[in-house]
Design a protein around this motif. Structure first.
Motif, PDB file in Angstrom:
ATOM      1  N   GLN A   1       0.826  -1.204   0.000  1.00  0.00           N
ATOM      2  CA  GLN A   1       0.000   0.000   0.000  1.00  0.00           C
ATOM      3  C   GLN A   1       0.864   1.260   0.000  1.00  0.00           C
ATOM      4  O   GLN A   1       0.572   2.236  -0.702  1.00  0.00           O
ATOM      5  N   ALA A   2       1.949   1.236   0.792  1.00  0.00           N
ATOM      6  CA  ALA A   2       2.827   2.407   0.880  1.00  0.00           C
ATOM      7  C   ALA A   2       3.577   2.656  -0.418  1.00  0.00           C
ATOM      8  O   ALA A   2       3.959   3.807  -0.730  1.00  0.00           O
ATOM      9  N   ALA A   3       3.798   1.583  -1.202  1.00  0.00           N
ATOM     10  CA  ALA A   3       4.535   1.737  -2.455  1.00  0.00           C
ATOM     11  C   ALA A   3       3.785   2.601  -3.456  1.00  0.00           C
ATOM     12  O   ALA A   3       4.359   3.021  -4.479  1.00  0.00           O
ATOM     13  N   GLY A   4       2.511   2.907  -3.149  1.00  0.00           N
ATOM     14  CA  GLY A   4       1.743   3.769  -4.052  1.00  0.00           C
ATOM     15  C   GLY A   4       2.338   5.158  -4.199  1.00  0.00           C
ATOM     16  O   GLY A   4       2.138   5.807  -5.222  1.00  0.00           O
ATOM     17  N   VAL A   5       3.084   5.634  -3.198  1.00  0.00           N
ATOM     18  CA  VAL A   5       3.635   6.999  -3.264  1.00  0.00           C
ATOM     19  C   VAL A   5       4.742   7.096  -4.291  1.00  0.00           C
ATOM     20  O   VAL A   5       5.123   8.218  -4.694  1.00  0.00           O
ATOM     21  N   VAL A   6       5.317   5.945  -4.734  1.00  0.00           N
ATOM     22  CA  VAL A   6       6.383   5.985  -5.740  1.00  0.00           C
ATOM     23  C   VAL A   6       5.990   5.171  -6.967  1.00  0.00           C
ATOM     24  O   VAL A   6       6.846   4.835  -7.794  1.00  0.00           O
ATOM     25  N   SER A   7       4.697   4.880  -7.103  1.00  0.00           N
ATOM     26  CA  SER A   7       4.261   4.006  -8.189  1.00  0.00           C
ATOM     27  C   SER A   7       4.445   4.628  -9.566  1.00  0.00           C
ATOM     28  O   SER A   7       4.589   3.903 -10.554  1.00  0.00           O
ATOM     29  N   ARG A   8       4.451   5.973  -9.666  1.00  0.00           N
ATOM     30  CA  ARG A   8       4.563   6.633 -10.968  1.00  0.00           C
ATOM     31  C   ARG A   8       5.953   7.206 -11.226  1.00  0.00           C
ATOM     32  O   ARG A   8       6.140   8.029 -12.128  1.00  0.00           O
ATOM     33  N   THR A   9       6.899   6.797 -10.425  1.00  0.00           N
ATOM     34  CA  THR A   9       8.255   7.337 -10.560  1.00  0.00           C
ATOM     35  C   THR A   9       9.184   6.394 -11.313  1.00  0.00           C
ATOM     36  O   THR A   9      10.343   6.739 -11.536  1.00  0.00           O
ATOM     37  N   GLY A  10       8.716   5.187 -11.625  1.00  0.00           N
ATOM     38  CA  GLY A  10       9.569   4.219 -12.305  1.00  0.00           C
ATOM     39  C   GLY A  10      10.459   3.431 -11.373  1.00  0.00           C
ATOM     40  O   GLY A  10      11.326   2.662 -11.825  1.00  0.00           O
ATOM     41  N   ILE A  11      10.313   3.616 -10.078  1.00  0.00           N
ATOM     42  CA  ILE A  11      11.117   2.870  -9.091  1.00  0.00           C
ATOM     43  C   ILE A  11      10.477   1.500  -8.870  1.00  0.00           C
ATOM     44  O   ILE A  11       9.292   1.403  -8.582  1.00  0.00           O
ATOM     45  N   SER A  12      11.279   0.439  -9.010  1.00  0.00           N
ATOM     46  CA  SER A  12      10.763  -0.919  -8.766  1.00  0.00           C
ATOM     47  C   SER A  12      10.698  -1.193  -7.256  1.00  0.00           C
ATOM     48  O   SER A  12      11.411  -0.567  -6.471  1.00  0.00           O
ATOM     49  N   PHE A  13       9.841  -2.146  -6.912  1.00  0.00           N
ATOM     50  CA  PHE A  13       9.612  -2.439  -5.482  1.00  0.00           C
ATOM     51  C   PHE A  13       9.544  -3.950  -5.268  1.00  0.00           C
ATOM     52  O   PHE A  13       8.950  -4.685  -6.075  1.00  0.00           O
ATOM     53  N   SER A  14      10.153  -4.426  -4.176  1.00  0.00           N
ATOM     54  CA  SER A  14      10.095  -5.854  -3.833  1.00  0.00           C
ATOM     55  C   SER A  14       9.985  -6.015  -2.309  1.00  0.00           C
ATOM     56  O   SER A  14      10.456  -5.156  -1.552  1.00  0.00           O
ATOM     57  N   CYS A  15       9.373  -7.137  -1.897  1.00  0.00           N
ATOM     58  CA  CYS A  15       9.186  -7.410  -0.457  1.00  0.00           C
ATOM     59  C   CYS A  15       9.207  -8.923  -0.243  1.00  0.00           C
ATOM     60  O   CYS A  15       8.483  -9.659  -0.926  1.00  0.00           O
TER      61      CYS A  15
END
Length: 702
Positions: free
Chosen positions: A570-584
């Motif tokens: 849910q928190a990853a939404g703040v960087v969802s449009r920046t092109g930064i990938s996310f993993s957990c």
């Protein structure tokens, strides 16, 4: 060859043949009892006696002198083996055979083996007999002539073996109760009769041709052995078992006959009762039991087993378990009872300690408003241990049935919460669950919390054993409601105060701005400097008052268990449009944190995007460290300079969003979580949240 016998020879022949039939019958009876200890050696003894008798009968019946002499040599093989077999039987019957090592038993048999060799080589060495005797004599035993030196060596050794066997049996006779003594006495007599006869023949008629009457006494031996084996069940009641078991076991044993008279007692029972064996034997069982334990044999027999207290010789209170068993003998008169006494003092004290602990636990649970429950798939029931009412619900044989049974306690709208948690339990994703729900009238604020944990799963990973507690959390909910109401009022008061203060600050700043619009020469430089300072102070006041808008929700709501993967997604939404990938990689991990925990993760992601310098990847992972664990949020940016690693958590940083790292640190501190920056400058930042033991659960690993 025609066998002819005169009347005396025929008479002796018939006596010998009858004796052989008796010893042969003994061998036949023993053949079916070879699995019993000592029976094989007694069978061997009876067989050698039978061979001895048959050889003597042939010597009498066969007229040919050379055949008589040959059979006489064969007979002496049985003469040599009979004492040896009887000695080994005595060892086995008295329970001492296993105590004699193999090489010692071989040493005992060495000299008889040498004697047999000397006998077989007698025609050349004449160690047993020197010459043939007068063949015209009718006597059956002395068709051999004067004895050689080895005859006497073997005789002395045979006498030693028989004497040793008799001493073993006599020792057993003296240490055995009356019930065993009859059969032992007959065994002693069966060996003593032919032994005495042989001594008389050897030492009263040395060098003469008088007949040897020793074999004739084998008939008496055979009869006595037959009586002990067939009628007295020699191997059904083994005296050596008394020595090995009754005497050596730690439990006390009292043996009483059919009349209730003590006929045997071991040392453990004497110690328990504070009596000696001599004092106890021949006493009435009632007298003994009443004096020691205060009960009668009839009372014990009715109950079959009792736990009684008594005082030992030192005046200490002891506890004993008494058990009585009826023993049937080989006839109606030989029956009796066996009483077993086991020291139960340690167990009783342990039980009392457990009862005391259970009582303390029950009092503590009642004081805390707790009750426990347990479910097992095998028995198929749920047991509730409630301070107000203990109850068991039957036929709950599956985890689904257990879930349905728990749903009956839930109010409408709360079943879905339980379903969601049990789905994770069934899939193996987690082993614990906790659900809170209202009961009775919701307006009255009566709330219950049920917490459970899986203890065991089957081969298919399905839960088969669960335990947990049920707690009345109404007080907690009432207190939380009161706190929330107070917080609401405080927030309202704070909001009004903040609004009024900001209005006054705005007035001050407007006045300063109006003053700045005056001509340049209207105010001296000193006054302008004072006005500037007032404006800066007003701006700082405005900033600090505005910060309280973010801070006022801190600690307002109760911490709860939160799934890290869900919160991070849910928190990853703040960087969802920046092109930064996310993993957990945290999976089913849950942490106990303030509801604003999501804001903390969002702030860390936003800081990485704003200040990381070209961050392209963000990750959240879980690590074990010492007694606790760590939740790590890291990026691949430029990192944080070493001199700023501590300062970034101070008040004053993070003003771009109004929600800095200082406030993140404070939110985490509400549940004792600390945060540090442990990255390497140039390789990326690494924010590590240190979670204390008990502050996380459900992690299954990668």
């Amino acid at each position: 060859m025609i066998i002819t016998m005169n009347t005396p020879e025929l008479f002796i022949f018939l006596l010998l043949l009858g004796s052989a039939c008796i010893t042969g019958a003994v061998s036949y009876v023993l053949h079916s009892q070879l699995e019993k200890r000592g029976a094989n050696w007694l069978l061997f003894t009876a067989a050698t006696m039978t061979g001895w008798l048959c050889c003597d009968a042939l010597i009498v019946a066969i007229p040919d002198i050379s055949i008589k002499f040959a059979v006489s040599g064969i007979k002496f093989i049985f003469v040599i083996l009979t004492p040896l077999a009887f000695f080994f039987f005595s060892l086995a019957y008295t329970g001492k055979y296993e105590g004699v090592s193999g090489w010692k038993r071989a040493a005992v048999a060495l000299l008889p083996a040498v004697s047999i060799c000397a006998l077989l080589t007698n025609p050349w060495k004449h160690l047993f007999y020197v010459e043939l005797a007068n063949p015209s004599l009718w006597v059956y035993n002395h068709y051999t002539g004067p004895e050689g030196i080895w005859f006497w060596v073997n005789l002395v050794y045979s006498y030693a073996l028989i004497t040793g066997a008799l001493l073993l049996l006599i020792g057993l006779f003296m240490s055995s109760p009356q019930h065993f003594r009859r059969q032992i006495f007959l065994l002693i007599l069966s060996a003593l009769a032919p032994f005495t006869a042989n001594i008389i023949v050897i030492f009263t008629n040395v060098g003469t041709d008088t007949a040897d009457i020793t074999p004739l006494f084998f008939a008496l031996s055979g009869i006595l052995i037959f009586i002990t084996v067939y009628w007295m069940h020699l191997f059904s009641i083994m005296p050596f078992a008394r020595t090995r078991i009754i005497t050596e076991i730690h439990e006390g044993v009292i043996v009483a006959d059919g009349n209730g008279v003590v006929i045997d007692i071991n040392s453990a029972a004497c110690t328990a009762g504070g009596v000696t064996e001599k004092e106890a034997i021949s006493l009435s069982t009632d007298t003994l039991l009443t004096g020691i334990f205060g009960i009668t044999l009839a009372e014990l027999s009715e109950a079959r087993s009792l736990t009684v207290s008594h005082t030992n010789a030192a005046g200490e209170t002891q506890w004993s378990d008494l058990t009585v068993s009826r023993v049937e003998g080989y006839d109606a008169q030989s029956g009796g009872t066996i009483i077993l006494i086991r020291d139960a003092t340690a167990r009783r004290r342990a039980e009392e300690e457990i009862m005391a602990k259970d009582l303390r636990l029950k009092i503590a649970m009642e004081g805390a408003g707790l009750s426990s429950w347990e479910w097992r798939e095998g028995p198929g029931y749920v047991t509730y241990d409630n301070p107000l009412a203990d109850r068991t619900i039957e036929n709950v044989t599956t985890i689904e049935g257990f879930t349905d049974q728990m749903k009956r306690c839930l109010k409408d709208g709360y079943e879905a919460t339980l379903d969601e948690q049990f789905e994770n339990i069934l899939s193996g994703g987690k082993n614990t669950f906790s659900v809170e729900f209202p009961v009775e009238n919701l307006n009255k604020g009566h709330w219950i919390q049920i917490t459970g944990q899986v203890i065991e799963r089957d081969e298919d990973n399905r839960p088969i054993w669960m335990v947990g507690i049920t707690q009345d959390v109404s007080t907690y909910y009432a207190a939380r409601a009161a706190i929330m109401e107070a917080n609401t009022k405080i927030k309202l008061l704070t909001s009004i105060t903040r609004h009024d203060v900001l209005n006054q600050v705005m007035v001050v700043r407007m006045l300063i701005e109006l003053a700045g619009m005056e001509p340049k020469d209207a105010m001296s430089p000193e006054v302008k400097e004072i006005v500037t300072k007032i404006d800066n102070a007003a701006a700082l006041i405005e900033e600090q008052i505005s910060f309280t808008r973010d801070y006022e929700d801190l600690g307002t709501y109760t911490p709860s268990w939160q799934n890290v993967a869900t919160v991070a997604a849910q928190a990853a939404g703040v960087v969802s449009r920046t092109g930064i990938s996310f993993s957990c990689n945290t999976g089913t991990l849950e942490v106990y944190a303030d509801p604003m925990f999501r804001k903390v993760i969002e702030n860390l992601f936003e800081n990485a995007q704003r200040h990381g310098g070209g961050v392209t990847a963000l990750s959240v992972r879980f690590d074990y460290r010492g007694a606790g664990a760590c939740l790590v949020v890291e990026d691949n940016g430029r990192g944080v300079p070493d001199e700023l690693k501590k300062r970034i958590f101070s008040q004053g940083y993070g003003k771009n969003t109004g929600f800095g790292l200082f406030l993140s640190k404070e939110i985490l501190a509400l549940t004792n979580i600390t945060i540090t920056e442990e990255g390497t400058e140039g390789k990326g930042s690494q924010f590590v949240m240190h979670i204390p033991a008990g502050g996380y659960r459900g992690y299954q690993g990668e």
